[in-house]
Design a protein around this motif. Sequence first.
Motif, PDB file in Angstrom:
ATOM      1  N   ILE A 185       0.793  -1.296  -0.103  1.00 38.58           N
ATOM      2  CA  ILE A 185       0.124   0.022  -0.093  1.00 38.58           C
ATOM      3  C   ILE A 185       0.765   1.058   0.030  1.00 38.58           C
ATOM      4  CG2 ILE A 185      -1.725   1.242   1.329  1.00 38.58           C
ATOM      5  CD1 ILE A 185      -2.655  -1.519   2.431  1.00 38.58           C
ATOM      6  N   PRO A 186       0.728   2.196  -0.834  1.00 41.06           N
ATOM      7  CA  PRO A 186       1.456   3.351  -0.952  1.00 41.06           C
ATOM      8  C   PRO A 186       1.347   4.429   0.197  1.00 41.06           C
ATOM      9  CG  PRO A 186      -0.115   3.540  -2.615  1.00 41.06           C
ATOM     10  CD  PRO A 186      -0.450   2.132  -1.743  1.00 41.06           C
ATOM     11  N   ILE A 187       1.117   4.008   1.291  1.00 41.59           N
ATOM     12  CA  ILE A 187       0.927   4.744   2.461  1.00 41.59           C
ATOM     13  C   ILE A 187       1.845   4.136   3.455  1.00 41.59           C
ATOM     14  CG2 ILE A 187      -0.674   5.734   4.269  1.00 41.59           C
ATOM     15  CD1 ILE A 187      -2.876   4.986   2.424  1.00 41.59           C
ATOM     16  N   THR A 229      -2.805  -2.657   5.863  1.00 44.83           N
ATOM     17  CA  THR A 229      -4.394  -2.809   5.444  1.00 44.83           C
ATOM     18  C   THR A 229      -4.623  -1.184   5.184  1.00 44.83           C
ATOM     19  OG1 THR A 229      -5.297  -2.618   7.399  1.00 44.83           O
ATOM     20  CG2 THR A 229      -5.138  -4.845   6.372  1.00 44.83           C
ATOM     21  N   LEU A 230      -5.510  -1.070   4.236  1.00 46.74           N
ATOM     22  CA  LEU A 230      -6.015   0.576   4.057  1.00 46.74           C
ATOM     23  C   LEU A 230      -6.444   1.305   5.336  1.00 46.74           C
ATOM     24  CD1 LEU A 230      -7.500   0.578   0.640  1.00 46.74           C
ATOM     25  CD2 LEU A 230      -5.491   1.896   1.304  1.00 46.74           C
ATOM     26  N   ALA A 267      -0.568   4.900  14.080  1.00 43.97           N
ATOM     27  CA  ALA A 267       0.156   4.896  15.429  1.00 43.97           C
ATOM     28  C   ALA A 267       0.345   3.164  15.470  1.00 43.97           C
ATOM     29  CB  ALA A 267      -0.492   5.416  16.499  1.00 43.97           C
ATOM     30  N   PHE A 268      -0.757   2.537  15.073  1.00 41.54           N
ATOM     31  CA  PHE A 268      -0.641   0.896  15.187  1.00 41.54           C
ATOM     32  C   PHE A 268       0.623   0.330  14.250  1.00 41.54           C
ATOM     33  CE2 PHE A 268      -1.455  -3.331  14.062  1.00 41.54           C
ATOM     34  CZ  PHE A 268      -1.720  -4.020  15.427  1.00 41.54           C
ATOM     35  N   ALA A 269       0.503   0.969  13.049  1.00 41.95           N
ATOM     36  CA  ALA A 269       1.607   0.442  11.978  1.00 41.95           C
ATOM     37  C   ALA A 269       2.862   0.760  12.389  1.00 41.95           C
ATOM     38  CB  ALA A 269       1.281   1.136  10.590  1.00 41.95           C
TER      39      ALA A 269
END
Length: 147
Positions: free
Chosen positions: A3-5, A39-40, A45-47
């Motif tokens: 995902i590009p985020i 995931t999108l 913060a979790f990531a």
Amino acid sequence: MKIPISVLVVIYKSNRDVLLIERADRPGFWQSVTGSLDTLNEDLAFAAAREVFEETGIAVDRLPKDALQNMQHHIEYEIYPEWRFRYAPGVTRNIEHWFALEVPDSTPITLTPREHVAYEWLPYEEAAKKCFSPSNGEAILKFLAAN
């Protein structure tokens, strides 16, 4: 497909030394912890906490509640052409959200060898200069020069 985020986490100690890790797939490329959302709808913060644990072994949930700070800043950058195969066809840009994490001075680091092969703690000005990504250096300076 990625995902590009993504998130970037500047990890630092009370003396303002910053942790840099060397990429396994690009020797000599030093950086802070980075990683894409799984995931999108994954919380940023979790990531950030997940990537910190995956790449360094540091469990953010065992640190003081305010140790992980959202810098409330993001950038958009062009994905290096050699890494675009990881994304859907036609994806060329990524949005990166910046975080900072203060850790105790005695924090052990456990690298994931498939991702990173070495680490070092450097004074924040040196760390900013050593990063292969100019925006990573900017994130270090933005947070630590202001605090």
